[in-house]
Design a protein around this motif. Structure first.
Motif, PDB file in Angstrom:
ATOM      1  N   THR A  97       3.636 -16.067   5.027  1.00 25.72           N
ATOM      2  CA  THR A  97       4.291 -14.795   4.721  1.00 25.72           C
ATOM      3  C   THR A  97       3.766 -14.245   3.401  1.00 25.72           C
ATOM      4  OG1 THR A  97       6.294 -15.307   5.950  1.00 25.72           O
ATOM      5  CG2 THR A  97       6.505 -13.720   4.165  1.00 25.72           C
ATOM      6  N   ILE A 100      -0.077 -13.290   3.754  1.00 30.85           N
ATOM      7  CA  ILE A 100      -0.334 -12.089   4.562  1.00 30.85           C
ATOM      8  C   ILE A 100       0.178 -10.836   3.854  1.00 30.85           C
ATOM      9  CG2 ILE A 100       0.345 -10.920   6.717  1.00 30.85           C
ATOM     10  CD1 ILE A 100       0.114 -13.765   8.039  1.00 30.85           C
ATOM     11  N   THR A 101       1.373 -10.921   3.269  1.00 30.84           N
ATOM     12  CA  THR A 101       1.928  -9.775   2.546  1.00 30.84           C
ATOM     13  C   THR A 101       1.010  -9.388   1.386  1.00 30.84           C
ATOM     14  OG1 THR A 101       4.172 -10.439   3.153  1.00 30.84           O
ATOM     15  CG2 THR A 101       3.950  -8.904   1.307  1.00 30.84           C
ATOM     16  N   TYR A 104      -2.447  -8.018   2.614  1.00 34.12           N
ATOM     17  CA  TYR A 104      -2.358  -6.634   3.092  1.00 34.12           C
ATOM     18  C   TYR A 104      -2.352  -5.668   1.913  1.00 34.12           C
ATOM     19  CZ  TYR A 104      -0.949  -2.557   5.774  1.00 34.12           C
ATOM     20  OH  TYR A 104      -0.915  -1.321   6.362  1.00 34.12           O
ATOM     21  N   ILE A 117       5.051  -1.780   4.760  1.00 36.97           N
ATOM     22  CA  ILE A 117       4.377  -2.339   5.935  1.00 36.97           C
ATOM     23  C   ILE A 117       4.091  -3.822   5.722  1.00 36.97           C
ATOM     24  CG2 ILE A 117       2.236  -2.302   7.294  1.00 36.97           C
ATOM     25  CD1 ILE A 117       2.208   0.789   6.745  1.00 36.97           C
ATOM     26  N   ALA A 118       3.560  -4.176   4.560  1.00 39.59           N
ATOM     27  CA  ALA A 118       3.208  -5.569   4.260  1.00 39.59           C
ATOM     28  C   ALA A 118       4.438  -6.464   4.316  1.00 39.59           C
ATOM     29  CB  ALA A 118       2.552  -5.655   2.885  1.00 39.59           C
ATOM     30  N   LEU A 121       5.605  -6.933   7.926  1.00 38.23           N
ATOM     31  CA  LEU A 121       4.725  -7.935   8.567  1.00 38.23           C
ATOM     32  C   LEU A 121       5.120  -9.343   8.119  1.00 38.23           C
ATOM     33  CD1 LEU A 121       1.174  -6.312   8.216  1.00 38.23           C
ATOM     34  CD2 LEU A 121       2.385  -6.792  10.342  1.00 38.23           C
ATOM     35  N   VAL A 125       6.435 -12.674  10.271  1.00 37.56           N
ATOM     36  CA  VAL A 125       5.747 -13.971  10.192  1.00 37.56           C
ATOM     37  C   VAL A 125       6.763 -15.079   9.901  1.00 37.56           C
ATOM     38  CG1 VAL A 125       4.106 -15.353   8.848  1.00 37.56           C
ATOM     39  CG2 VAL A 125       3.494 -13.030   9.561  1.00 37.56           C
TER      40      VAL A 125
END
Length: 183
Positions: A97, A100-101, A104, A117-118, A121, A125
């Motif tokens: 998490t 990916i955050t 992004y 958005i991040a 997402l 996850v």
């Protein structure tokens, strides 16, 4: 190349976010299998402010603190039993998490729409990891796992994603202005 002073700053800020995650984990709304906690908000903040590398390191430090017995998990709990218990998938899911955050954010820009958005997402996850883990550890059907580990957290997850994005962008800007964070 990062000089030793900047490296020290980032180590301190990263450790601070590990502590913040542990503090926010104590904000809890109990549910039967998995409580709603503030740690997901804190993970989103760490990733939004620090980016993929240092946000992920802050989560790893947090998990290590809990694994060795510091009471930083929800309900002042700790230990490998928590990590390998029903909520462990959410805890382990904080690693991808945060990555990916933060990733992004780094690949787009540190602006509010991208941060929202991040963090959304990232929320999905964490929920996916937690739900799959819960299904196997608690020996639940997929429907029961989704109803216990995913559905109850959607509304709060969207709220926390927005809060992490908004506060994260504000705090990041101030930390950069005061040279307490590297761009």
């Amino acid at each position: 190349m990062m000089d030793s002073r900047n490296k020290l700053k980032m180590m301190i800020v990263t450790a601070l976010f590990a502590a913040i995650i542990g503090i926010m984990a104590q904000l809890t709304i109990p549910l039967p299998l998995v409580p709603i906690t503030g740690q997901t908000l804190a993970v989103g903040l760490a990733a939004t402010i620090l980016g993929s590398r240092y946000g992920t390191i802050s989560v790893l430090v947090y998990l290590a603190m809990g694994a060795v017995g510091m009471p930083v998990f929800s309900g002042m709990s700790s230990g490998l039993g928590v990590i390998f218990g029903p909520t462990g998938g959410f805890l382990i899911g904080f690693i991808p998490t945060a990555f990916i955050t933060g990733y992004y954010m780094e690949r787009t820009s540190f602006k509010l729409p991208n941060a929202i958005i991040a963090n959304i997402l990232g929320m999905f996850v964490a929920l996916a990891f937690g739900t799959v883990w819960l299904k196997f550890i608690a020996e639940l059907s997929w429907t029961a796992a989704i109803m216990a580990g995913f559905v109850p957290f959607l509304i709060g997850g969207f709220i926390k994603a927005f809060l992490a994005a908004w506060a994260g962008i504000m705090v990041r800007g101030r930390l950069l202005t005061n040279r307490l964070l590297l761009a």
